[in-house]
Design a protein around this motif. Structure first.
Motif: not given
Length: 215
Positions: A60-61, A84
């Motif tokens: 996510h970062h 994902e």
């Protein structure tokens, strides 16, 4: 059919750890968009990097930093699909998906000279070549923590025996390894962070206190 969109004919894939995305990544994306006349460029942060021994920053970062590094460029799509997937993520799989999503389009895989030299170690590299044209930007021979010194010559690609096209751009003496070393204090005399990475990425790194210890 009236109002139907023209199909996209030239699509690029630019994958990488982007840990963090830096100025050379941005310059490479800009060169690819212009020189390859891409209708779309997918920027794909790596998921599980089977070829890297170190642990990457959480996805996510890296996605958030890519949005800040490339999001204002025309025709760019930040694509999280590889983050994902369960298990290792392979370029051959992503290119297969893109070829289905863009039927009839010419696909280009954007990469640096160091990746080209290691290309035959990739999983199903022949499948990669069957789907896409390799578009390569040269890099200095040294891209480790000392890359910021800017003293290394460019990589010799004369022995490469697989087809590729060159992207013409100035040699970039910058790497994510060097940026992480700078942030961890290993290159304290180096350039300020907002010179090494796009300003919005620098702000994100500072806000979230990333790379404060060696990685």
């Amino acid at each position: 059919m009236a109002g139907a969109r023209e199909p996209l004919r030239r699509v690029g894939m630019f994958g990488g750890a982007f840990d963090p995305p830096h100025g050379a990544h941005r310059a490479l994306a800009e060169a690819a968009l212009e020189q390859l006349q891409l209708d779309r460029l997918h920027v794909l942060p790596t998921g599980h990097a089977w070829h890297k021994s170190r642990t990457l920053l959480p996805a996510h970062h890296r996605i958030a930093m890519c949005e800040r590094a490339f999001g204002d460029l025309p025709r760019v799509r930040i694509d999280p699909r590889e983050t994902e997937r369960e298990g290792p993520s392979y370029t051959a799989d992503t290119l297969s998906e893109l070829s289905t999503e863009y039927p009839g389009a010419e696909l280009f895989l954007i990469l640096g000279a160091d990746q080209l030299l290691a290309f035959k170690t990739w999983v199903r590299w022949q499948d990669v070549l069957s789907h896409a044209t390799l578009a390569v930007a040269n890099r200095p021979t040294s891209i480790g923590p000392q890359a910021l010194l800017g003293e290394a010559p460019e990589t010799d690609l004369s022995s490469v025996d697989i087809p590729f096209v060159r992207l013409n751009m100035p040699l970039q003496h910058l790497s994510a390894t060097a940026v992480r070393a700078r942030l961890a204090g290993g290159a304290a005399d180096g350039p300020p962070l907002d010179v090494l990475v796009p300003g919005a990425v620098a702000s994100y790194i500072s806000q979230h206190h990333l790379y404060q210890t060696p990685t």
